[in-house]
Structures are given as C-alpha cells and as structure tokens.
Design a protein around this motif. Structure first.
Motif, PDB file in Angstrom:
ATOM      1  N   ALA A  63      13.536  12.049  -5.472  1.00 53.00           N
ATOM      2  CA  ALA A  63      14.125  12.238  -6.569  1.00 53.00           C
ATOM      3  C   ALA A  63      14.297  12.986  -7.109  1.00 53.00           C
ATOM      4  N   PRO A  64      12.930  13.619  -7.642  1.00 56.89           N
ATOM      5  CA  PRO A  64      13.339  15.010  -8.186  1.00 56.89           C
ATOM      6  C   PRO A  64      14.594  16.183  -6.020  1.00 56.89           C
ATOM      7  N   LEU A  65      13.674  16.168  -5.171  1.00 52.99           N
ATOM      8  CA  LEU A  65      14.715  17.221  -4.431  1.00 52.99           C
ATOM      9  C   LEU A  65      16.087  16.684  -3.877  1.00 52.99           C
ATOM     10  N   MET A  66      16.507  15.344  -3.992  1.00 55.46           N
ATOM     11  CA  MET A  66      17.835  14.585  -3.983  1.00 55.46           C
ATOM     12  C   MET A  66      18.238  15.302  -5.313  1.00 55.46           C
ATOM     13  N   GLY A 104       8.243  15.305  -1.167  1.00 53.11           N
ATOM     14  CA  GLY A 104       8.032  13.695  -2.089  1.00 53.11           C
ATOM     15  C   GLY A 104       7.882  14.161  -3.624  1.00 53.11           C
ATOM     16  N   ASN A 105       7.405  13.440  -4.658  1.00 52.10           N
ATOM     17  CA  ASN A 105       6.256  13.569  -5.756  1.00 52.10           C
ATOM     18  C   ASN A 105       5.048  11.924  -5.793  1.00 52.10           C
ATOM     19  N   ALA A 145      13.413  12.307 -12.864  1.00 53.58           N
ATOM     20  CA  ALA A 145      14.615  13.024 -11.720  1.00 53.58           C
ATOM     21  C   ALA A 145      15.100  11.380 -11.953  1.00 53.58           C
ATOM     22  N   MET A 146      14.718   9.826 -12.377  1.00 52.02           N
ATOM     23  CA  MET A 146      16.129   9.311 -12.238  1.00 52.02           C
ATOM     24  C   MET A 146      17.331   8.353 -13.368  1.00 52.02           C
ATOM     25  N   GLU A 147      16.928   9.963 -14.146  1.00 46.96           N
ATOM     26  CA  GLU A 147      17.417  10.080 -15.084  1.00 46.96           C
ATOM     27  C   GLU A 147      19.052  10.881 -14.675  1.00 46.96           C
ATOM     28  N   SER A 148      20.206  10.594 -15.285  1.00 42.18           N
ATOM     29  CA  SER A 148      21.594  10.886 -15.489  1.00 42.18           C
ATOM     30  C   SER A 148      21.236  11.555 -16.604  1.00 42.18           C
ATOM     31  N   THR A 149      21.832  13.080 -16.147  1.00 38.30           N
ATOM     32  CA  THR A 149      22.084  14.278 -16.856  1.00 38.30           C
ATOM     33  C   THR A 149      23.708  14.552 -16.840  1.00 38.30           C
ATOM     34  N   SER A 151       1.207  -1.305  -0.298  1.00 39.80           N
ATOM     35  CA  SER A 151       0.156   0.446  -0.009  1.00 39.80           C
ATOM     36  C   SER A 151       0.873   1.482  -0.128  1.00 39.80           C
ATOM     37  N   ALA A 152       2.156   1.138  -0.708  1.00 40.03           N
ATOM     38  CA  ALA A 152       2.669   2.275  -0.602  1.00 40.03           C
ATOM     39  C   ALA A 152       2.343   3.205  -1.563  1.00 40.03           C
ATOM     40  N   TYR A 153       3.302   4.442  -1.146  1.00 37.76           N
ATOM     41  CA  TYR A 153       2.655   5.237  -1.991  1.00 37.76           C
ATOM     42  C   TYR A 153       4.188   5.434  -2.490  1.00 37.76           C
ATOM     43  N   GLU A 154       3.728   5.892  -4.415  1.00 37.69           N
ATOM     44  CA  GLU A 154       4.327   5.379  -5.286  1.00 37.69           C
ATOM     45  C   GLU A 154       4.835   6.553  -6.277  1.00 37.69           C
ATOM     46  N   ALA A 155       5.978   6.406  -6.651  1.00 35.31           N
ATOM     47  CA  ALA A 155       7.040   7.660  -6.928  1.00 35.31           C
ATOM     48  C   ALA A 155       5.824   7.989  -8.541  1.00 35.31           C
TER      49      ALA A 155
END
Length: 244
Positions: free
Chosen positions: A85-88, A213-214, A42-46, A31-35
């Motif tokens: 991920a977006p914040l970090m 979070g997102n 934001a999980m993609e490298s730049t 039942s966790a909140y999913e991203a």
C-alpha cells in the motif's frame, strides 16, 4: 466385491491426499508476511487518493485530475496485499490509478489472469502497466506477454520474466536491491535476455528484497542499508519515469 473394495480404497486415498494438500496450502497462507503499521496507514484515503479495499483487489484512485494510466500490481508470494500500500499509494499521488490484486492463498501463480477483472472494472484506462514483486512480478510479466496487445508495459521489482518479451512492444522496468539475497541472481542473469534491448534496469544500492513492501524482514534476505521508505522512494521515481 473386490472391485468395489479397491474403488473405496482409491477414493479414500484420493480424499486423504486432497486433505493433506488443503492443509498444506492453508499452512502456507497462514504463514504469510503481514503488512505493518506503515502499510495500514497507507490504506487510508486522503484528499489526493481514494482508497477502496474490495474483495479481490485494493484500488488507489487519484482524486481531482483526469487520469488514463493504471498499474495492476501482483504481490510477492506469501505476502499480504496490503503490504504494498505505501508504494502504490505514493504512485497514485502522482496521478496514476494503482490496483493491488489479492491472490488466492497469496500466490499469484494460482490466478495469473486476475488482471482481467480489474481491466473490465476500469474501462476508462487507456494505458495499462503490469507490475509485481518477486513471484508476483514473474506472473505479471507472463500476463503481459499473453495480453501484449492490450498492455503497455511491465514493472519488475526483484523479479524476472521467464517469457520472451522482446517482440511484445512493451516498456520494461526492472528494479532490484544490491543486498537482495532472496532473488535468484543466476536466474535473473539467465532470463535478462528475455527483456527488450531498451529495458531500463536499476540496482538500488543497499536495497534488499523486502524493502519494496512493508511486511518486515524476510527469511533469507540480506540486511538493507536503506529503510523501506527510502527504497520505495527510489522505486517510485523510476516507476513514474516509465509512466510519464
């Protein structure tokens, strides 16, 4: 014969209790909140940040410039690690290593010492800051208290410390939203005295609990007047001021 029968009954009861316990924990995990999709991006490298999704944590590593400061982030209870991920990723773009730890069953209380593994994996980091959201923030503060000689600071997002941090020589930042209806403000006020006198506290007007979070709306939370992006931009600025 009687003792053997009693022993078998006791073993059966223990087995049933353990089974029910596992089923309950699995239910909590499922039942966790999913991203959301923003978090997935934001999980993609730049060219500025290298992202590595490892078994036990997600690493956001600045590219190019030398860095020697890092954040170890504990997610909120029942929230998917990727949701932060977006914040970090944004903090990493400013030149700081950021690690989001993946917790067992998405509950930081089940493995508070997971930061040990991260610190061993990055021996080049001179200054470590523990951070976390909600339950994750409380556990991050406890870890920092128990390892105060090796930690530089604590960043609490919609969280409070049940440990007395006043004598730990830690920089402390506490950020929460004015529309947060998940954070227990009575407890927050009660435990505020555990923070050092020079702790920095920021109330984000219009921010809520989930906005750090997102992962969408959170049950019982207040309605935000800000988007998660806007709330995180304010949080990013506050975090960077502590890390500078």
């Amino acid at each position: 014969m009687y003792k053997n029968k009693v022993f078998r009954i006791v073993c059966l009861m223990i087995s049933l209790i353990l089974t029910l316990f596992v089923i309950t924990l699995e239910s909590v995990d499922n039942s966790a909140y999913e991203a959301d999709a923003v978090a997935a991006d934001a999980m993609e490298s730049t060219k500025y940040v290298k992202v590595e999704d490892k078994a036990d944590y997600i690493a956001f590593e600045p590219t190019g410039d030398f860095y020697n400061k890092g954040i170890i982030f504990y997610p909120g209870g029942s929230v998917e690690a990727q949701a932060y991920a977006p914040l970090m990723h944004a903090v990493a773009e400013e030149g700081y290593l950021c690690i989001i730890v993946k917790m067992p069953l998405k509950l930081a209380v089940l493995d508070m010492d997971k930061a040990d593994e991260v610190r061993k994996d990055y021996p080049n980091i001179a200054d470590w800051y523990m951070a976390g959201h909600s339950l994750g923030g409380a556990m991050a503060a406890t870890y920092a208290h128990e390892n105060a000689s090796q930690i530089n600071g604590v960043i609490l997002l919609a969280a409070y410390s049940t440990e007395d941090l006043k004598q730990d020589n830690l920089e402390v930042l506490s950020v929460y939203g004015s529309s947060d209806e998940v954070l227990n403000m009575e407890n927050y006020e009660e435990y505020r005295s555990n923070l050092p006198e020079d702790a920095k506290e920021i109330e984000i007007t219009g921010g809520n609990h989930a906005g750090f979070g997102n992962y969408g709306e959170q049950s019982g939370d207040g309605a935000a007047a800000l988007s998660p992006k806007e709330q995180q931009e304010i949080t990013l600025e506050a975090i960077c001021e502590v890390l500078e």
